[in-house]
Write a protein that holds these residues in place. Structure first.
Motif, PDB file in Angstrom:
ATOM      1  N   SER A 163      94.906  71.615 -18.433  1.00 38.00           N
ATOM      2  CA  SER A 163      95.503  70.371 -17.968  1.00 38.00           C
ATOM      3  C   SER A 163      96.852  70.651 -17.303  1.00 38.00           C
ATOM      4  O   SER A 163      97.574  71.559 -17.726  1.00 38.00           O
ATOM      5  N   PRO A 164      97.203  69.851 -16.302  1.00 41.97           N
ATOM      6  CA  PRO A 164      98.544  69.974 -15.729  1.00 41.97           C
ATOM      7  C   PRO A 164      99.609  69.360 -16.632  1.00 41.97           C
ATOM      8  O   PRO A 164     100.793  69.525 -16.392  1.00 41.97           O
ATOM      9  N   SER A 165      99.173  68.680 -17.693  1.00 42.96           N
ATOM     10  CA  SER A 165     100.081  67.960 -18.581  1.00 42.96           C
ATOM     11  C   SER A 165     100.003  68.505 -20.014  1.00 42.96           C
ATOM     12  O   SER A 165      98.915  68.750 -20.526  1.00 42.96           O
ATOM     13  N   ILE A 166     101.128  68.656 -20.666  1.00 44.40           N
ATOM     14  CA  ILE A 166     101.171  69.094 -22.057  1.00 44.40           C
ATOM     15  C   ILE A 166     100.467  68.102 -22.979  1.00 44.40           C
ATOM     16  O   ILE A 166      99.992  68.465 -24.043  1.00 44.40           O
ATOM     17  N   GLU A 167     100.345  66.853 -22.544  1.00 48.89           N
ATOM     18  CA  GLU A 167      99.641  65.832 -23.330  1.00 48.89           C
ATOM     19  C   GLU A 167      98.125  65.904 -23.129  1.00 48.89           C
ATOM     20  O   GLU A 167      97.375  65.168 -23.747  1.00 48.89           O
ATOM     21  N   PHE A 168      97.674  66.791 -22.222  1.00 52.44           N
ATOM     22  CA  PHE A 168      96.257  66.965 -21.904  1.00 52.44           C
ATOM     23  C   PHE A 168      95.622  65.658 -21.437  1.00 52.44           C
ATOM     24  O   PHE A 168      94.552  65.277 -21.854  1.00 52.44           O
ATOM     25  N   THR A 169      96.352  64.999 -20.527  1.00 53.29           N
ATOM     26  CA  THR A 169      95.851  63.801 -19.870  1.00 53.29           C
ATOM     27  C   THR A 169      95.807  64.081 -18.375  1.00 53.29           C
ATOM     28  O   THR A 169      96.423  65.032 -17.895  1.00 53.29           O
ATOM     29  N   GLY A 170      95.109  63.292 -17.650  1.00 58.40           N
ATOM     30  CA  GLY A 170      95.079  63.452 -16.204  1.00 58.40           C
ATOM     31  C   GLY A 170      93.887  64.251 -15.716  1.00 58.40           C
ATOM     32  O   GLY A 170      92.806  64.191 -16.291  1.00 58.40           O
ATOM     33  N   ASN A 171      94.113  65.029 -14.693  1.00 67.97           N
ATOM     34  CA  ASN A 171      93.032  65.712 -13.987  1.00 67.97           C
ATOM     35  C   ASN A 171      92.742  67.107 -14.534  1.00 67.97           C
ATOM     36  O   ASN A 171      92.686  68.077 -13.784  1.00 67.97           O
ATOM     37  N   GLY A 172      92.521  67.215 -15.793  1.00 67.76           N
ATOM     38  CA  GLY A 172      92.185  68.490 -16.393  1.00 67.76           C
ATOM     39  C   GLY A 172      90.694  68.712 -16.468  1.00 67.76           C
ATOM     40  O   GLY A 172      89.898  67.914 -15.981  1.00 67.76           O
ATOM     41  N   TYR A 173      90.317  69.796 -17.066  1.00 67.31           N
ATOM     42  CA  TYR A 173      88.906  70.123 -17.257  1.00 67.31           C
ATOM     43  C   TYR A 173      88.777  71.118 -18.396  1.00 67.31           C
ATOM     44  O   TYR A 173      89.772  71.600 -18.938  1.00 67.31           O
ATOM     45  N   ASP A 174      87.545  71.423 -18.783  1.00 65.66           N
ATOM     46  CA  ASP A 174      87.346  72.408 -19.835  1.00 65.66           C
ATOM     47  C   ASP A 174      86.227  73.368 -19.461  1.00 65.66           C
ATOM     48  O   ASP A 174      85.414  73.093 -18.585  1.00 65.66           O
TER      49      ASP A 174
END
Length: 72
Positions: A37-48
């Motif tokens: 994720s681009p965010s430390i909160e693991f929100t937004g445009n991430g993936y796994d």
């Protein structure tokens, strides 16, 4: 060394500045998830990505030339 259950920041390599979170998903899928994720909160445009073994995760880290800083 990969830390299962821990979050880290990618400080060098592909996706520098992004975060990764290694999750044990062996009870559900028989493997592990590496959430990015681009965010430390693991929100937004991430993936796994799913991996069968810790060794597979380490190879993925090497392939992406990741130098990471574990946060916990």
């Amino acid at each position: 060394m990969v830390r299962v259950g821990s979050k880290a920041k990618i400080v060098s390599g592909k996706d520098t500045g992004w975060y990764v979170w290694v999750q044990d998903d062996t009870e559900n899928t028989g493997g592990y998830l590496v959430v990015q994720s681009p965010s430390i909160e693991f929100t937004g445009n991430g993936y796994d990505n799913w991996f069968e073994t810790i060794d597979d995760i380490e190879k993925h880290f090497e392939f992406n030339k990741w130098i990471i800083e574990w946060l916990d």
